[in-house]
Design a protein around this motif. Structure first.
Motif, PDB file in Angstrom:
ATOM      1  N   LEU A 144      31.461  13.117  14.194  1.00 19.33           N
ATOM      2  CA  LEU A 144      32.811  13.132  13.352  1.00 19.33           C
ATOM      3  C   LEU A 144      33.138  14.572  13.690  1.00 19.33           C
ATOM      4  O   LEU A 144      32.864  15.416  12.979  1.00 19.33           O
ATOM      5  CB  LEU A 144      32.861  12.726  11.702  1.00 19.33           C
ATOM      6  N   THR A 145      34.603  14.260  13.422  1.00 18.26           N
ATOM      7  CA  THR A 145      35.776  15.268  13.257  1.00 18.26           C
ATOM      8  C   THR A 145      36.225  15.298  12.130  1.00 18.26           C
ATOM      9  O   THR A 145      37.149  14.380  12.187  1.00 18.26           O
ATOM     10  CB  THR A 145      36.351  15.342  14.476  1.00 18.26           C
ATOM     11  N   ILE A 146      36.732  16.274  11.102  1.00 19.08           N
ATOM     12  CA  ILE A 146      37.214  15.870  10.307  1.00 19.08           C
ATOM     13  C   ILE A 146      38.760  16.811  10.353  1.00 19.08           C
ATOM     14  O   ILE A 146      38.479  17.971  10.409  1.00 19.08           O
ATOM     15  CB  ILE A 146      36.650  16.915   8.849  1.00 19.08           C
ATOM     16  N   HIS A 147      39.820  16.397  10.754  1.00 20.40           N
ATOM     17  CA  HIS A 147      40.437  17.598  10.905  1.00 20.40           C
ATOM     18  C   HIS A 147      41.677  17.959   9.628  1.00 20.40           C
ATOM     19  O   HIS A 147      42.122  16.844   8.744  1.00 20.40           O
ATOM     20  CB  HIS A 147      41.870  16.883  11.574  1.00 20.40           C
ATOM     21  N   LEU A 148      41.961  18.544   9.094  1.00 18.94           N
ATOM     22  CA  LEU A 148      42.859  19.378   7.946  1.00 18.94           C
ATOM     23  C   LEU A 148      44.068  20.036   8.337  1.00 18.94           C
ATOM     24  O   LEU A 148      43.891  21.048   9.646  1.00 18.94           O
ATOM     25  CB  LEU A 148      41.925  20.609   7.970  1.00 18.94           C
ATOM     26  N   GLU A 149      45.060  19.609   8.053  1.00 20.71           N
ATOM     27  CA  GLU A 149      46.634  20.123   8.157  1.00 20.71           C
ATOM     28  C   GLU A 149      46.622  20.936   7.197  1.00 20.71           C
ATOM     29  O   GLU A 149      47.082  19.646   6.159  1.00 20.71           O
ATOM     30  CB  GLU A 149      47.222  19.470   8.905  1.00 20.71           C
ATOM     31  N   MET A 150      47.180  22.454   7.345  1.00 21.95           N
ATOM     32  CA  MET A 150      47.530  22.374   5.579  1.00 21.95           C
ATOM     33  C   MET A 150      49.104  22.878   5.621  1.00 21.95           C
ATOM     34  O   MET A 150      49.612  23.520   6.615  1.00 21.95           O
ATOM     35  CB  MET A 150      46.872  24.109   5.865  1.00 21.95           C
ATOM     36  N   LEU A 151      49.794  22.053   4.707  1.00 19.05           N
ATOM     37  CA  LEU A 151      50.938  22.338   4.763  1.00 19.05           C
ATOM     38  C   LEU A 151      51.278  23.140   3.674  1.00 19.05           C
ATOM     39  O   LEU A 151      50.665  23.289   2.901  1.00 19.05           O
ATOM     40  CB  LEU A 151      52.008  20.783   4.441  1.00 19.05           C
ATOM     41  N   TYR A 157      43.814  15.343   4.889  1.00 23.00           N
ATOM     42  CA  TYR A 157      42.805  14.492   6.091  1.00 23.00           C
ATOM     43  C   TYR A 157      42.420  13.905   6.799  1.00 23.00           C
ATOM     44  O   TYR A 157      43.395  12.643   6.413  1.00 23.00           O
ATOM     45  CB  TYR A 157      41.882  15.395   5.088  1.00 23.00           C
ATOM     46  N   PHE A 158      42.352  13.772   7.883  1.00 22.31           N
ATOM     47  CA  PHE A 158      42.187  12.159   8.626  1.00 22.31           C
ATOM     48  C   PHE A 158      40.560  13.130   9.466  1.00 22.31           C
ATOM     49  O   PHE A 158      40.323  13.762  10.260  1.00 22.31           O
ATOM     50  CB  PHE A 158      43.057  11.640   8.816  1.00 22.31           C
ATOM     51  N   PHE A 159      40.694  11.723   9.945  1.00 22.49           N
ATOM     52  CA  PHE A 159      39.648  11.423  10.588  1.00 22.49           C
ATOM     53  C   PHE A 159      39.365  11.607  12.084  1.00 22.49           C
ATOM     54  O   PHE A 159      37.992  11.348  12.953  1.00 22.49           O
ATOM     55  CB  PHE A 159      37.617  10.344  10.042  1.00 22.49           C
ATOM     56  N   GLY A 160      40.914  10.970  12.431  1.00 25.83           N
ATOM     57  CA  GLY A 160      40.346  10.308  14.117  1.00 25.83           C
ATOM     58  C   GLY A 160      41.518  10.806  14.253  1.00 25.83           C
ATOM     59  O   GLY A 160      43.109  10.349  13.375  1.00 25.83           O
ATOM     60  N   LYS A 161      41.556  10.794  15.377  1.00 25.41           N
ATOM     61  CA  LYS A 161      43.731   9.334  15.859  1.00 25.41           C
ATOM     62  C   LYS A 161      43.148   9.083  16.941  1.00 25.41           C
ATOM     63  O   LYS A 161      42.722   8.642  17.981  1.00 25.41           O
ATOM     64  CB  LYS A 161      43.644  11.016  16.726  1.00 25.41           C
ATOM     65  N   ILE A 162      44.548   8.091  16.832  1.00 23.35           N
ATOM     66  CA  ILE A 162      44.949   6.691  17.130  1.00 23.35           C
ATOM     67  C   ILE A 162      45.976   7.181  18.238  1.00 23.35           C
ATOM     68  O   ILE A 162      47.256   7.327  17.793  1.00 23.35           O
ATOM     69  CB  ILE A 162      45.143   6.063  16.407  1.00 23.35           C
ATOM     70  N   PRO A 163      45.895   6.893  19.271  1.00 30.02           N
ATOM     71  CA  PRO A 163      46.610   6.912  20.546  1.00 30.02           C
ATOM     72  C   PRO A 163      47.882   6.581  20.090  1.00 30.02           C
ATOM     73  O   PRO A 163      47.721   5.392  19.679  1.00 30.02           O
ATOM     74  CB  PRO A 163      46.081   6.365  21.730  1.00 30.02           C
ATOM     75  N   GLY A 164      49.301   7.105  20.066  1.00 22.67           N
ATOM     76  CA  GLY A 164      50.738   6.608  20.361  1.00 22.67           C
ATOM     77  C   GLY A 164      51.083   6.274  21.283  1.00 22.67           C
ATOM     78  O   GLY A 164      50.466   6.461  22.897  1.00 22.67           O
ATOM     79  N   ALA A 165      52.511   5.724  21.711  1.00 21.56           N
ATOM     80  CA  ALA A 165      52.928   4.917  22.675  1.00 21.56           C
ATOM     81  C   ALA A 165      53.610   6.041  23.483  1.00 21.56           C
ATOM     82  O   ALA A 165      53.805   5.474  24.892  1.00 21.56           O
ATOM     83  CB  ALA A 165      54.300   3.591  22.123  1.00 21.56           C
ATOM     84  N   GLY A 166      53.925   6.986  23.484  1.00 20.21           N
ATOM     85  CA  GLY A 166      54.152   8.420  24.341  1.00 20.21           C
ATOM     86  C   GLY A 166      55.830   8.017  24.680  1.00 20.21           C
ATOM     87  O   GLY A 166      55.905   7.146  23.777  1.00 20.21           O
ATOM     88  N   GLY A 167      55.879   8.645  25.431  1.00 22.03           N
ATOM     89  CA  GLY A 167      57.424   8.849  25.934  1.00 22.03           C
ATOM     90  C   GLY A 167      58.451   9.258  24.744  1.00 22.03           C
ATOM     91  O   GLY A 167      57.786  10.181  23.856  1.00 22.03           O
TER      92      GLY A 167
END
Ligand code: ATP
Ligand code: MG
Length: 390
Positions: A144-151, A157-167
């Protein structure tokens, strides 16, 4: 977790145009997420934040976001204050009874003024989670990767990444008009140009009432599918059967296919100019069928003065079919129909038509009149997603 964090990538390369790209992406997301409880979409320091209302479903939002071009990945995210303990508590509450053998924390500072380095944040928050859960830290291969982004005002915080459509975001690359049949190739060609940020309109040639309405129905289904990527599309349905009959009466069999195609291009060109498209798009690929030789392609293209884009020109049929399957158009394309080009199809079409011969054959036809008549009689259908345009 009532936020969605959206990351874009390719956009970052667009230099001074970047704010404009991001603004369009935000607007496209707003449009795509209408009606499912999304009060706010805004860009914050290199990412986009989407708020979900308490009643909104993430699954519904995910389905919509999946069709928005310009996105690298996105995640369901929670918000918490910068305080390490508060952050860990919020994460632990959302992890609830999830159990994994190993984990890691990966932090990024969107706002570099935050008085801790990313490794410091990872160590502090990771330490608190390790203490509470007893999990092992594994920096290379964590379950499990726990992502943190400091704004500036809070952390995500979030636990996974869903691929986007790109482009690139829809609407950033200008307008095109695609000649769409019910076949496998042209829907993929349109999709590829949409993915590059172009807004695509469609022209379909049918031979109703000589043949069935099946091809028109297929095209409606295909355009409905593709409209999910640009939210609005139009199709001109052009009756082509009578024109083909005129060609059959006046033109030697071996030149008919090339002349049908030249007529199609001329008609599409007029519609495209009316719609302010910069170019036409076809699903042609070199050598795919007897009529798609380089020689024929150039003789066909000569009929029209708009640029013709052929995004599939160098692809194998297998590659095109795989992509059609991935975007969901293959099952529609595979429904049997009668293509207008099989109508009055000679047994031996010219595979290397010469322009001079084709022009001589065409001289027997009132081309301008045929084209103008077909354009005037075309019926225009509008498609919208997710909601009809006001
Ligand atoms: P597709 O699978 O897209 O029909 P194809 O391999 O069957 O392509 P052709 O039928 O030779 O190839 O057509 C080449 C291109 O000409 C198509 O990709 C499409 O752009 C255009 N085209 C052919 N037939 C039609 C039609 N009935 N209406 C609109 N465009 C057409
Ligand atoms: Mg075809």
């Amino acid at each position: 977790m009532r936020s969605i964090v959206v990351h874009y990538k390719e956009l970052a390369l667009k230099g001074r145009n970047r704010p404009w790209f991001v603004q369009i992406l935000v607007q496209n997301l707003k449009n795509a997420l209408k009606g499912i409880g999304v009060p706010r979409v805004r860009s914050v320091m290199g990412r986009i934040e989407i708020d979900l209302a308490p009643e909104a479903s993430f699954e519904a939002a995910r389905e919509r976001i999946r069709h928005v071009f310009g996105i690298a990945n996105f995640s369901l995210a929670g918000r918490a204050p910068h305080d390490f303990q508060a952050l860990a508590d919020a994460i632990l509450a959302d992890l609830a009874d999830i159990e994994v053998p190993t984990f890691r924390v990966s932090a990024r500072r969107a706002d570099k003024r935050i008085p801790f380095t990313s490794p410091q944040i990872e160590r502090e928050v990771g330490g608190l989670i390790k203490q509470a859960k007893g999990w092992k830290v594994d920096l290379d291969d964590a379950a499990l990767t726990i992502h943190l982004e400091m704004l500036p005002d809070h952390a995500f915080y979030f636990f996974g990444k869903i691929p986007g459509a790109g482009g690139l975001p829809s609407g950033t690359s200008g307008r095109l008009t695609c000649l769409v049949s019910g076949g496998i190739d042209s829907p993929v060609a349109a999709y590829r140009m949409m993915r590059r940020g172009c807004t695509v309109s469609f022209v379909h040639f049918h031979s109703y009432p000589i043949l069935s309405r099946a091809s028109q129905e297929k095209v409606r289904e295909i355009v409905t599918l593709l409209t999910q990527y640009q939210q609005h599309a139009r199709v001109a349905m052009v009756a082509f059967g009578e024109l083909q009959q005129q060609v059959v009466l006046a033109v030697p069999p071996q030149y008919r296919v090339v002349i049908y195609r030249r007529l199609m291009l001329r008609i599409a060109e007029q519609l495209a100019r009316k719609w302010k498209s910069r170019a036409l798009v076809t699903g042609e690929a070199v050598g795919q069928v007897a009529s798609q030789t380089l020689e024929n392609m150039t003789v066909i293209a000569e009929a029209c003065s708009l640029e013709i884009l052929r995004p599939l020109v160098g692809m194998d049929k297998d590659e095109i079919s795989d992509q059609a399957e991935a975007i969901g158009s293959l099952t529609i394309s595979n429904i049997p129909d009668q293509d207008c080009c099989t109508l009055f199809m000679p047994r031996h079409p010219a595979t290397r038509a010469r322009l001079a011969d084709v022009l001589r054959a065409e001289a027997a036809l009132p081309i301008a009149e045929m084209v103008a008549g077909a354009v005037a009689a075309a019926t225009i259908e509008e498609f919208s997603y997710p909601v009809p345009r006001a």
